[in-house]
Design a protein around this motif. Structure first.
Motif, PDB file in Angstrom:
ATOM      1  N   ASP A   3      -8.163   9.634  -1.626  1.00  0.00           N
ATOM      2  CA  ASP A   3      -8.010   8.218  -1.311  1.00  0.00           C
ATOM      3  C   ASP A   3      -8.573   7.979   0.086  1.00  0.00           C
ATOM      4  O   ASP A   3      -8.760   8.905   0.880  1.00  0.00           O
ATOM      5  CB  ASP A   3      -6.542   7.798  -1.382  1.00  0.00           C
ATOM      6  CG  ASP A   3      -5.704   8.472  -0.306  1.00  0.00           C
ATOM      7  OD1 ASP A   3      -5.523   7.876   0.757  1.00  0.00           O
ATOM      8  OD2 ASP A   3      -5.255   9.615  -0.542  1.00  0.00           O
ATOM      9  N   TYR A   5      -7.438   6.820   2.838  1.00  0.00           N
ATOM     10  CA  TYR A   5      -6.649   7.209   4.009  1.00  0.00           C
ATOM     11  C   TYR A   5      -6.730   8.709   4.269  1.00  0.00           C
ATOM     12  O   TYR A   5      -6.853   9.142   5.428  1.00  0.00           O
ATOM     13  CB  TYR A   5      -5.196   6.767   3.838  1.00  0.00           C
ATOM     14  CG  TYR A   5      -5.050   5.267   3.795  1.00  0.00           C
ATOM     15  CD1 TYR A   5      -5.069   4.507   4.961  1.00  0.00           C
ATOM     16  CD2 TYR A   5      -4.899   4.601   2.582  1.00  0.00           C
ATOM     17  CE1 TYR A   5      -4.948   3.123   4.924  1.00  0.00           C
ATOM     18  CE2 TYR A   5      -4.769   3.217   2.526  1.00  0.00           C
ATOM     19  CZ  TYR A   5      -4.799   2.483   3.698  1.00  0.00           C
ATOM     20  OH  TYR A   5      -4.689   1.122   3.658  1.00  0.00           O
ATOM     21  N   CYS A 109     -13.812   4.458   3.086  1.00  0.00           N
ATOM     22  CA  CYS A 109     -13.712   3.540   1.937  1.00  0.00           C
ATOM     23  C   CYS A 109     -14.927   3.673   1.023  1.00  0.00           C
ATOM     24  O   CYS A 109     -14.806   3.603  -0.210  1.00  0.00           O
ATOM     25  CB  CYS A 109     -13.577   2.105   2.418  1.00  0.00           C
ATOM     26  SG  CYS A 109     -12.029   1.741   3.284  1.00  0.00           S
ATOM     27  N   THR A 364      -4.380  -1.233   8.899  1.00  0.00           N
ATOM     28  CA  THR A 364      -4.374  -0.837   7.484  1.00  0.00           C
ATOM     29  C   THR A 364      -4.712  -2.019   6.588  1.00  0.00           C
ATOM     30  O   THR A 364      -5.290  -1.842   5.506  1.00  0.00           O
ATOM     31  CB  THR A 364      -3.000  -0.257   7.097  1.00  0.00           C
ATOM     32  OG1 THR A 364      -1.966  -1.200   7.411  1.00  0.00           O
ATOM     33  CG2 THR A 364      -2.731   1.047   7.845  1.00  0.00           C
ATOM     34  N   SER A 365      -4.378  -3.228   7.019  1.00  0.00           N
ATOM     35  CA  SER A 365      -4.717  -4.405   6.220  1.00  0.00           C
ATOM     36  C   SER A 365      -6.234  -4.570   6.109  1.00  0.00           C
ATOM     37  O   SER A 365      -6.745  -5.041   5.078  1.00  0.00           O
ATOM     38  CB  SER A 365      -4.101  -5.669   6.836  1.00  0.00           C
ATOM     39  OG  SER A 365      -4.580  -5.876   8.160  1.00  0.00           O
ATOM     40  N   GLN A 366      -6.961  -4.165   7.155  1.00  0.00           N
ATOM     41  CA  GLN A 366      -8.414  -4.219   7.111  1.00  0.00           C
ATOM     42  C   GLN A 366      -8.970  -3.163   6.159  1.00  0.00           C
ATOM     43  O   GLN A 366      -9.934  -3.426   5.423  1.00  0.00           O
ATOM     44  CB  GLN A 366      -8.985  -4.012   8.515  1.00  0.00           C
ATOM     45  CG  GLN A 366      -8.825  -5.208   9.432  1.00  0.00           C
ATOM     46  CD  GLN A 366      -9.824  -6.304   9.107  1.00  0.00           C
ATOM     47  OE1 GLN A 366     -11.031  -6.120   9.223  1.00  0.00           O
ATOM     48  NE2 GLN A 366      -9.321  -7.464   8.691  1.00  0.00           N
ATOM     49  N   ILE A 367      -8.374  -1.982   6.173  1.00  0.00           N
ATOM     50  CA  ILE A 367      -8.794  -0.942   5.230  1.00  0.00           C
ATOM     51  C   ILE A 367      -8.556  -1.416   3.799  1.00  0.00           C
ATOM     52  O   ILE A 367      -9.410  -1.222   2.910  1.00  0.00           O
ATOM     53  CB  ILE A 367      -8.047   0.380   5.503  1.00  0.00           C
ATOM     54  CG1 ILE A 367      -8.434   0.949   6.875  1.00  0.00           C
ATOM     55  CG2 ILE A 367      -8.336   1.398   4.402  1.00  0.00           C
ATOM     56  CD1 ILE A 367      -9.873   1.390   6.997  1.00  0.00           C
ATOM     57  N   GLU A 368      -7.429  -2.040   3.561  1.00  0.00           N
ATOM     58  CA  GLU A 368      -7.135  -2.536   2.215  1.00  0.00           C
ATOM     59  C   GLU A 368      -8.124  -3.613   1.792  1.00  0.00           C
ATOM     60  O   GLU A 368      -8.566  -3.658   0.635  1.00  0.00           O
ATOM     61  CB  GLU A 368      -5.704  -3.071   2.145  1.00  0.00           C
ATOM     62  CG  GLU A 368      -4.652  -1.990   2.162  1.00  0.00           C
ATOM     63  CD  GLU A 368      -4.843  -0.978   1.033  1.00  0.00           C
ATOM     64  OE1 GLU A 368      -4.989  -1.408  -0.141  1.00  0.00           O
ATOM     65  OE2 GLU A 368      -4.860   0.226   1.318  1.00  0.00           O
ATOM     66  N   ARG A 371     -11.318  -1.785   0.863  1.00  0.00           N
ATOM     67  CA  ARG A 371     -11.182  -1.115  -0.435  1.00  0.00           C
ATOM     68  C   ARG A 371     -11.300  -2.127  -1.574  1.00  0.00           C
ATOM     69  O   ARG A 371     -11.932  -1.862  -2.601  1.00  0.00           O
ATOM     70  CB  ARG A 371      -9.831  -0.401  -0.522  1.00  0.00           C
ATOM     71  CG  ARG A 371      -9.645   0.714   0.479  1.00  0.00           C
ATOM     72  CD  ARG A 371      -8.244   1.293   0.408  1.00  0.00           C
ATOM     73  NE  ARG A 371      -8.095   2.256  -0.670  1.00  0.00           N
ATOM     74  CZ  ARG A 371      -6.933   2.778  -1.055  1.00  0.00           C
ATOM     75  NH1 ARG A 371      -5.808   2.366  -0.466  1.00  0.00           N
ATOM     76  NH2 ARG A 371      -6.882   3.666  -2.023  1.00  0.00           N
ATOM     77  N   SER A 372     -10.709  -3.300  -1.364  1.00  0.00           N
ATOM     78  CA  SER A 372     -10.779  -4.337  -2.383  1.00  0.00           C
ATOM     79  C   SER A 372     -12.209  -4.811  -2.593  1.00  0.00           C
ATOM     80  O   SER A 372     -12.680  -4.928  -3.745  1.00  0.00           O
ATOM     81  CB  SER A 372      -9.887  -5.512  -1.980  1.00  0.00           C
ATOM     82  OG  SER A 372     -10.001  -6.581  -2.902  1.00  0.00           O
TER      83      SER A 372
END
Length: 383
Positions: A3, A5, A109, A364-368, A371-372
């Protein structure tokens, strides 16, 4: 674990500062892709301690998307970190570590996206391009791009994952870096008028740089999509002299031109050559060996993806955005666009405000969000 992370944790652990190379990181990525049956081609530098990587998932042929990132980071020397910069830690929804924002967060990512689409029935390919030495002039990507252009790679578009807080950027300024080497004549400082001071000559040339900048800021072309809407001229390093009691015979002045798309930096450089020649001719009325020579150290083109390009609406939709921005910093986007003749966009997690400093972090919100978006990219290649 594969994943984003877990991958980012491993990437940060490689101290891939530009001066030290990135080969261990690249070998890790190559092995991770190989474990999923994805072949990657390496483009090693002659030194052997660094390499670029290119990999493809999906059918051969034209179309598809290139996910592009650099794997080198800037040094941590002299920075007051509150934790080990090469050991990623999470605090309050932030991932701290050198490169988390610039730009290993996106690279992690992108690798995850490659691994995920391997099992999908892709109709068009997804490519991964990782480079070295971006931080010192977009050096490592150039041999890889030359080969990709030679073999006829024809993606639909390229995504450069530099940190933009996940906003889509369609442009950035170009950069030309040069050195003005000023030669004087040494003498004892007690007899200073019998020599020719190279630092004074460099100061005269610096005055010409400042005059050009004043002209550009006051009367130059404008692109109001940038925070600084005009071409800038900047002197960053000046070195000369050996002792106070010696008239210096050498002084080097490093400067740069960061140009908007409507300006040609070569024209400004030509003007500076003329100014240097004039100063040199004056100096040589006293000393034949005195003068200024200018050498280009590095340059890369700006990025100016047209707002009329049909791909733009598609990219904005994938990112969940409705407009493009332009960024102040340079990327490899202009090189990709010119080498492959395709539109390129910049969009990645984190903000450059966190890059290049102590306690660099990405939320982490930026990583999410990244990923989206890359999940949507993968899905679009399956339809």
């Amino acid at each position: 674990m594969t994943d984003a992370y877990s991958i980012l944790d491993r990437l940060v652990a490689f101290p891939s500062v530009s001066r030290d190379g990135n080969i261990e990181l690249i070998r890790y990525v190559q092995g991770l892709l190989a474990s999923a049956g994805i072949k990657a081609r390496l483009y090693p530098a002659a030194s052997g301690d660094r390499a670029s990587l290119f990999a493809t998932v999906g059918p051969e042929g034209p179309g598809g998307v290139v996910l592009s990132g650099h794997t080198d980071v800037v040094p941590v020397d002299g920075q007051a970190w509150s934790s080990d910069p090469f050991c990623m830690i999470e605090r309050d929804g932030r991932l701290y570590g050198r490169g988390t924002t610039d730009m290993k967060g996106f690279v992690a990512c992108a690798i995850e996206a490659m691994l995920q689409v391997k099992s999908k029935p892709l109709q068009r390919p997804l490519h991964l391009a990782l480079s070295y030495d971006e931080e010192i002039g977009c050096i490592g990507v150039r041999p890889m791009l030359a080969d990709l252009a030679k073999v006829g790679l024809e993606p639909d578009w390229v995504l450069i994952g530099e940190p933009t807080s996940m906003q889509v950027a369609s442009g950035h300024k170009g950069k030309l870096a040069a050195r003005a080497s000023c030669c004087g004549v040494a003498a004892h400082s007690a007899l200073a008028p019998t020599g020719f001071n190279a630092i004074h000559l460099a100061a005269d040339f610096l005055g010409e740089l400042r005059s050009l900048q004043a002209e550009l800021s006051g009367q130059g072309a404008r692109d109001n999509d940038y925070d600084i809407p005009y071409t800038t001229v900047h002197a960053g390093v000046i070195q000369g002299g050996t002792a106070l009691n010696i008239v210096p015979e050498r002084c080097d002045l490093d400067f740069e031109i960061r140009n908007i798309a409507s300006d040609d930096p070569k024209l400004f450089l030509d003007r500076l050559f003329e100014k240097a020649d004039r100063l040199s001719n004056t100096a040589r009325t006293r000393f034949a060996t005195a003068g200024i020579s200018i050498h280009v150290l590095n340059e890369y083109p700006g990025l100016a993806t047209s707002s009329t390009d049909q791909t733009m609406s598609r990219v904005l939709n994938l990112a969940g955005s409705n407009h493009c921005i332009k960024v102040a910093f340079g990327t490899e986007g202009g090189l990709f666009s010119s080498a492959l003749s395709v539109p390129a966009f910049v969009c990645g997690p984190g903000s450059m405000e966190q890059g290049h400093k102590a306690d660099e972090f990405v939320e982490t919100s930026q990583i999410e969000a990244c990923r989206s978006m890359l999940g949507h990219v993968g899905d679009s290649l399956s339809s």
